[in-house]
Design a protein around this motif. Structure first.
Motif, PDB file in Angstrom:
ATOM      1  N   ALA A 328       0.829  -1.214   0.000  1.00  0.00           N
ATOM      2  CA  ALA A 328       0.000   0.000   0.000  1.00  0.00           C
ATOM      3  C   ALA A 328       0.865   1.267   0.000  1.00  0.00           C
ATOM      4  N   LEU A 329       1.946   1.239   0.752  1.00  0.00           N
ATOM      5  CA  LEU A 329       2.831   2.406   0.810  1.00  0.00           C
ATOM      6  C   LEU A 329       3.436   2.669  -0.569  1.00  0.00           C
ATOM      7  N   GLN A 330       3.843   1.604  -1.194  1.00  0.00           N
ATOM      8  CA  GLN A 330       4.438   1.711  -2.524  1.00  0.00           C
ATOM      9  C   GLN A 330       3.422   2.252  -3.536  1.00  0.00           C
ATOM     10  N   LEU A 331       2.204   1.722  -3.414  1.00  0.00           N
ATOM     11  CA  LEU A 331       1.131   2.141  -4.313  1.00  0.00           C
ATOM     12  C   LEU A 331       0.829   3.643  -4.138  1.00  0.00           C
ATOM     13  N   ALA A 332       0.750   4.074  -2.864  1.00  0.00           N
ATOM     14  CA  ALA A 332       0.454   5.485  -2.583  1.00  0.00           C
ATOM     15  C   ALA A 332       1.544   6.392  -3.163  1.00  0.00           C
ATOM     16  N   GLN A 333       2.799   5.976  -2.985  1.00  0.00           N
ATOM     17  CA  GLN A 333       3.908   6.789  -3.507  1.00  0.00           C
ATOM     18  C   GLN A 333       3.833   6.890  -5.026  1.00  0.00           C
ATOM     19  N   ASN A 334       3.490   5.782  -5.651  1.00  0.00           N
ATOM     20  CA  ASN A 334       3.363   5.774  -7.113  1.00  0.00           C
ATOM     21  C   ASN A 334       2.246   6.682  -7.613  1.00  0.00           C
ATOM     22  N   LEU A 335       1.132   6.683  -6.869  1.00  0.00           N
ATOM     23  CA  LEU A 335      -0.001   7.509  -7.294  1.00  0.00           C
ATOM     24  C   LEU A 335       0.166   8.965  -6.865  1.00  0.00           C
ATOM     25  N   GLY A 336       1.095   9.199  -5.943  1.00  0.00           N
ATOM     26  CA  GLY A 336       1.274  10.556  -5.411  1.00  0.00           C
ATOM     27  C   GLY A 336       0.113  10.956  -4.515  1.00  0.00           C
ATOM     28  N   VAL A 337      -0.448   9.975  -3.804  1.00  0.00           N
ATOM     29  CA  VAL A 337      -1.583  10.221  -2.897  1.00  0.00           C
ATOM     30  C   VAL A 337      -1.107   9.948  -1.471  1.00  0.00           C
ATOM     31  N   PRO A 338      -1.574  10.747  -0.476  1.00  0.00           N
ATOM     32  CA  PRO A 338      -1.117  10.495   0.909  1.00  0.00           C
ATOM     33  C   PRO A 338      -1.452   9.077   1.379  1.00  0.00           C
ATOM     34  N   TYR A 339      -0.516   8.515   2.155  1.00  0.00           N
ATOM     35  CA  TYR A 339      -0.700   7.196   2.760  1.00  0.00           C
ATOM     36  C   TYR A 339      -1.010   7.420   4.231  1.00  0.00           C
ATOM     37  N   ARG A 340      -2.076   6.869   4.706  1.00  0.00           N
ATOM     38  CA  ARG A 340      -2.443   7.042   6.121  1.00  0.00           C
ATOM     39  C   ARG A 340      -2.796   5.700   6.744  1.00  0.00           C
ATOM     40  N   GLU A 341      -2.359   5.513   7.989  1.00  0.00           N
ATOM     41  CA  GLU A 341      -2.716   4.288   8.722  1.00  0.00           C
ATOM     42  C   GLU A 341      -4.082   4.534   9.360  1.00  0.00           C
ATOM     43  N   GLY A 342      -5.116   4.426   8.557  1.00  0.00           N
ATOM     44  CA  GLY A 342      -6.467   4.722   9.046  1.00  0.00           C
ATOM     45  C   GLY A 342      -7.038   3.635   9.948  1.00  0.00           C
ATOM     46  N   PHE A 343      -6.564   2.405   9.752  1.00  0.00           N
ATOM     47  CA  PHE A 343      -7.004   1.306  10.626  1.00  0.00           C
ATOM     48  C   PHE A 343      -5.865   0.982  11.582  1.00  0.00           C
ATOM     49  N   ILE A 344      -6.163   1.010  12.852  1.00  0.00           N
ATOM     50  CA  ILE A 344      -5.137   0.634  13.828  1.00  0.00           C
ATOM     51  C   ILE A 344      -5.447  -0.774  14.313  1.00  0.00           C
ATOM     52  N   LYS A 345      -4.382  -1.568  14.335  1.00  0.00           N
ATOM     53  CA  LYS A 345      -4.546  -2.973  14.657  1.00  0.00           C
ATOM     54  C   LYS A 345      -4.254  -3.232  16.136  1.00  0.00           C
ATOM     55  N   ASN A 346      -5.126  -3.992  16.758  1.00  0.00           N
ATOM     56  CA  ASN A 346      -4.836  -4.474  18.107  1.00  0.00           C
ATOM     57  C   ASN A 346      -3.776  -5.560  17.982  1.00  0.00           C
ATOM     58  N   ARG A 347      -2.591  -5.277  18.482  1.00  0.00           N
ATOM     59  CA  ARG A 347      -1.479  -6.199  18.241  1.00  0.00           C
ATOM     60  C   ARG A 347      -1.637  -7.532  18.959  1.00  0.00           C
TER      61      ARG A 347
END
Ligand SMILES: O=P(O)(O)OC[C@H]1O[C@H](OP(=O)(O)OP(=O)(O)O)[C@H](O)[C@@H]1O
Ligand SMILES: NC(=O)CC[C@H](N)C(=O)O
Length: 597
Positions: A328-347
């Motif tokens: 997802a990070l790679q995809l966001a960088q390619n599209l030039g769109v902000p990457y956000r951790e919108g879902f936080i995972k209970n570890r």
């Protein structure tokens, strides 16, 4: 997808169990249902601990201390055959013709035929529904054919060569022969992963060691090699067997050579790269992390194309943690769109896909992920996942995104639509469970309530892995294209699997809602739970607090629900006398899995 490991330490004075335990916790992402270790100590005596649950629940300091010996085998289980019953936890054991313990990752496709052979011709008793117990007994039977009191490496290679002719499917295996050494082999198509590594023994300075003086480890993934201080990680080749004793390492490819007409195609499972493996592992010469980055790059092209054609724009890229993050990070960088951790995972919640039972999986998606409204509110969001299998995760998180105020929700998958059963070690035997089965991409979007669903193409997925090792000419992509590399998987076989699946489901349902514990069983459990009943000879783990609570009527809602959903324990109480061989007769009571507590 189970995780397997075996360890042989050069010094007989050192204990293998602590590091096997460590290796299993590094492989935990491959199986959360059960864990087990068997070690071989003085006089070739085996010591075992195995039970349902996560590694941290099954092994405590005392259990590890009881596992004596400088070599051993370990397993974490994600069931694909039989049930989640603790009697099917591995390693398995047979006592004839030699003491053998055995751990298997994968799934056989001709289990029924082998089971009939073992019963009618080989006269070997199979005590569970596990295909792994069948595989072990085929191995044992082949060794028995030598008729020898003591065997050597040649005999073992011959037994495995014969096994490879008899057994069809995906399998990597680690075995241990009492007083002899450890053995590993990989199926002729190399569908499941397995590697080996070694290091100089830390005892070498203070002791005069016999033999090669090195410690050896077999492991499903290279992360174990890195974390435990081993070196020279090497993949075991398709159709190869490796035998390690204190004195020698012997390797042999047991299948016909590549240029022969009977040759097998080397076809590792591409889904390891998509989802199963840890990103920090290297499999068959390909960094899983790098392959996932490449998946993100390729998916970006597809997303760009589809967004242009639909005229939709996205404000933010949000991954579904954990596996999809890298892509997802790679995809966001390619599209030039902000990457956000919108879902936080209970570890503290494990992987949902490999949890047993749909209701457990669904509940745990909500337990595991929480949406941060700030990142969704009033935005067109592009959610990226590594794969959409049953659609359990996507359906839940799309609803969560909408509840958090998202305007449009677009779902992108690093893997193509999954429309076919997996028969080689991933629990997807039934096409009806797959959200993309019988549905177009638009219908999938409608089902999971997305505004748009974008899938990676199979060609791009293959390229994402293959570009790092052009020697990988083929992959097992059966869940995407329905091509089964072993042959022997036709419509009739799939229909048979689906029938079995639905019969199992019906049987579970009919088994009743409330767990009933007979008085005799209560006494049995109570006596096992008491410290004075501690069975050192057996080295089995004793019932947990959860068991005691259940017996005393204090089980909480979750524990009861687990029992009702799976109905495994009832089955245990009715039938369990353990798996092959006497070592398992007083096995532990695996009444719970950690995610239900
Ligand atoms: O369509 P589904 O049937 O829901 O399966 C796909 C989902 O399951 C996995 O998540 P999981 O929680 O197992 O693992 P992760 O945290 O490692 O990503 C995977 O990453 C997808 O999110
Ligand atoms: N996922 C796996 O590798 C499963 C191994 C074996 N078929 C079992 O069900 O225990």
């Amino acid at each position: 997808m189970c995780g397997i490991t075996a360890l042989l330490l050069a010094s007989a004075d050192q204990s293998a169990a602590p590091e096997i335990n460590e290796a299993l916790s590094l492989l935990q992402h491959r199986g959360q249902d059960a864990a087990g270790i068997v070690t071989c100590g003085d006089k070739g005596r085996f010591h075992q601990t195995k039970a349902n649950g996560m590694v941290r629940d099954v092994f405590d300091v005392n259990a590890i201390a009881r596992l004596q010996g400088s070599m051993g085998v370990g397993h974490v289980r994600y069931p694909t055959a039989g049930s989640s019953a603790h009697s099917e936890a591995q390693p398995f054991y047979v006592n004839s013709p030699y003491g053998i313990t055995f751990a298997h990752n994968g799934n056989l496709i001709n289990t029924d035929e082998l089971r009939r052979f073992l019963d009618a011709d080989a006269h070997r008793h199979i005590n569970t529904d596990s295909d792994s117990e069948v595989l072990l007994n085929v191995f044992a039977n082949n060794l028995q054919k030598t008729g020898k009191f003591r065997i050597n490496e040649e005999d073992i290679f011959t037994a495995i060569r014969d096994l490879m002719k008899q057994c069809k499917g995906g399998y990597t295996c680690c075995a241990m022969l009492a007083g002899f050494g450890i053995i590993a082999f990989r199926d002729p198509n190399g569908i499941r992963p397995l590697g080996m590594c070694s290091r100089p023994s830390s005892a070498a300075q203070c002791e005069q060691l016999e033999g090669h003086g090195r410690d050896y480890c077999f492991t499903s993934e290279s992360v174990v090699c890195d974390a435990l201080g081993f070196e020279d990680f090497e993949d075991i080749k398709a159709g190869e067997a490796v035998i390690i004793t204190k004195h020698a390492v012997s390797r042999r490819i047991l299948t016909p050579p590549a240029d022969s007409p009977d040759a097998f195609s080397f076809s590792p499972d591409i889904f390891e790269y998509v989802y199963f493996a840890r990103p920090d592992s290297v499999m068959d010469g390909v960094s899983v992390y790098r392959s996932r980055m490449a998946m993100g790059d390729k998916l970006a092209d597809e997303v760009r194309r589809q967004l242009q054609s639909t005229g939709v724009n996205v404000d933010v890229v949000i991954p579904v943690p954990d596996t999809s993050r890298v892509a997802a990070l790679q995809l966001a960088q390619n599209l030039g769109v902000p990457y956000r951790e919108g879902f936080i995972k209970n570890r503290y919640v494990g992987r949902t896909f490999i949890m047993p039972g749909q209701s457990v999986r669904r509940k745990n998606v909500r337990r595991k992920l929480n949406a941060m409204a700030l990142e969704f509110n009033n935005k067109n969001v592009l959610i990226v996942d590594d794969s959409i299998v049953r659609g359990t995760t996507s359906k839940e998180i799309i609803q969560m995104a909408r509840d958090a105020g998202a305007k449009k929700v677009i779902m992108a998958s690093c893997a193509p639509p999954i429309r076919y059963s997996n028969v080689y070690g991933i629990d997807m035997p039934s096409r009806q469970e797959l959200v993309a089965y019988g549905r177009s991409v638009e219908q999938v979007a409608e089902y999971i309530q997305a505004d748009l669903v974008i899938y990676q193409t199979l060609e791009d997925l293959i390229d994402s892995v293959q570009q790092f090792n052009p020697e990988l000419k083929h992959f097992d992509c059966s869940v995407f294209d329905g091509q089964y590399v072993t042959g022997g998987v036709d419509a009739e076989y799939i229909a048979h699997l689906e029938h079995l699946r639905s019969e199992n489901a019906k049987a579970k349902k009919a088994a009743g809602k409330i767990p009933v514990i007979a008085e005799s069983q209560k006494k049995l459990y109570a006596s096992r739970a008491s410290p004075s009943a501690s069975s050192v000879a057996n080295d089995d783990k004793h019932p947990s607090d959860a068991t005691a609570a259940l017996l005393n009527g204090h089980a909480n809602g979750n524990r009861k629900r687990r029992l009702t959903d799976e109905e495994v324990e009832e089955e245990e109480k009715q039938q369990n006398v353990g798996c092959s061989g006497p070592m398992n007769g007083a096995d532990d009571i695996g009444l719970f899995n950690s995610w239900t507590r």
